[in-house]
Design an enzyme around this catalytic site. Structure first.
Site, PDB file in Angstrom:
ATOM      1  N   SER A  17       4.179  -5.518   2.290  1.00  0.00           N
ATOM      2  CA  SER A  17       5.310  -4.743   1.786  1.00  0.00           C
ATOM      3  C   SER A  17       5.445  -4.930   0.271  1.00  0.00           C
ATOM      4  O   SER A  17       4.544  -4.561  -0.471  1.00  0.00           O
ATOM      5  CB  SER A  17       6.578  -5.130   2.546  1.00  0.00           C
ATOM      6  N   HIS A  46       4.509   0.986   3.752  1.00  0.00           N
ATOM      7  CA  HIS A  46       5.361   1.693   4.741  1.00  0.00           C
ATOM      8  C   HIS A  46       5.107   3.201   4.612  1.00  0.00           C
ATOM      9  O   HIS A  46       6.036   4.015   4.653  1.00  0.00           O
ATOM     10  CB  HIS A  46       6.845   1.394   4.496  1.00  0.00           C
ATOM     11  N   GLU A  62       2.376   0.973   8.009  1.00  0.00           N
ATOM     12  CA  GLU A  62       2.819  -0.292   8.596  1.00  0.00           C
ATOM     13  C   GLU A  62       1.798  -0.794   9.617  1.00  0.00           C
ATOM     14  O   GLU A  62       1.055  -0.013  10.212  1.00  0.00           O
ATOM     15  CB  GLU A  62       4.188  -0.108   9.251  1.00  0.00           C
TER      16      GLU A  62
END
Length: 279
Positions: free
Chosen positions: A131, A173, A200
């Protein structure tokens, strides 16, 4: 082309599987000697360092890693402490958690710990980021932009990252948050860079020779703007829709490979079926 990177990287698009097969995290652990090497969990990006650090420590311990340290930097003073520098100097692998990527660079930039991370990576420490920890690996990183919206001319905010990989802009993401528009804006503004969007529970494993392999359950999207023939990107009228021609995209899945130096997927050679049947 200049050197792309100094050491091995595993860059994860966020929300990697932590409860099921844990395929990506198992791959992370396979990069070190689980009995002897030190794995460092860097909780710098998160506002919940104790909770996030404990969660990953528990996961890595259950995957067999014996030596685990937490690198918790909550202000710039922490990034100057010798104890934290010592942790980094002993690390075989450093795992940056999610959170706020700008927090990482604002706390580390210009500090002894920033230098120690770069020196460790150059000598072989594997960098892993998920992330926010994925975005910050670049020399120029996305810090904010519109999700699930048509790309607009100048609505993206970018900042210097850690610079462990050059001429690549990474977004995470990716399909889950509809980020194709903002990656296109990033490439329109920085056409010398490749845009890499990572879903993801998906990661790219990047080797020192500039090739990466996709692992995980989602896709990786590579946007190449080097052959753009026209773009209207400008600070004027930033709310206007972005227009650009002749941009190229590759979509890669688990097992696919890509060469960052020549900007091409690596096609696996398949044996001739007739030849195989004669054996």
């Amino acid at each position: 082309m200049e050197e792309i990177l100094k050491g091995n990287l595993i860059i994860i698009g966020g929300h990697e599987d932590k409860k099921g097969a844990k395929n990506i995290l198992k791959e992370v652990c396979s990069k070190i000697d689980k009995e002897k090497d030190e794995l460092v969990i860097a909780t710098i990006a998160t506002d919940l360092p104790k909770e996030v650090g404990a969660e990953y420590r528990d996961i890595f311990e259950k995957l067999g890693v014996k030596n685990i340290n937490i690198l918790d930097v909550q202000d710039r003073k922490d990034a100057c402490e010798q104890g934290n520098i010592n942790i980094m100097e002993k690390a075989a692998l450093i795992f940056f958690t999610g959170g706020d990527q700008l927090k990482i660079t604002s706390l580390l930039g210009g500090t002894p710990l920033y230098d120690a991370i770069h020196e460790s990576h150059k000598r072989g420490c594997v960098y892993v980021g998920t992330s926010a920890g994925a975005s910050v690996v670049c020399d120029t990183m996305i810090i904010t932009g519109d999700d699930e919206a048509a790309p607009k001319k100048c609505t993206l905010k970018m900042a210097p990252g850690l610079g462990l990989i050059k001429n690549v802009v990474i977004d995470q993401h990716f399909s889950q948050r509809g980020r194709i528009g903002r990656l296109l804006v990033a490439i329109a503004e920085n056409p010398e860079s490749l845009g890499v969007g990572i879903d993801e529970d998906t990661a790219i494993m990047v080797s020192v020779d500039g090739e990466f392999t996709v692992i995980g359950s989602g896709a990786v999207y590579v946007v190449d703007g080097s052959k753009i023939s026209y773009t209207n990107v400008s600070e004027q009228y930033p709310d206007e829709i972005l227009s650009m021609f002749d941009v190229k995209m590759h979509v890669l899945k688990n097992g696919d490979k890509f060469n960052l130096k020549i900007r091409q997927p690596i096609k696996e050679e398949k044996q001739d079926k007739n030849e195989d049947s004669r054996r």
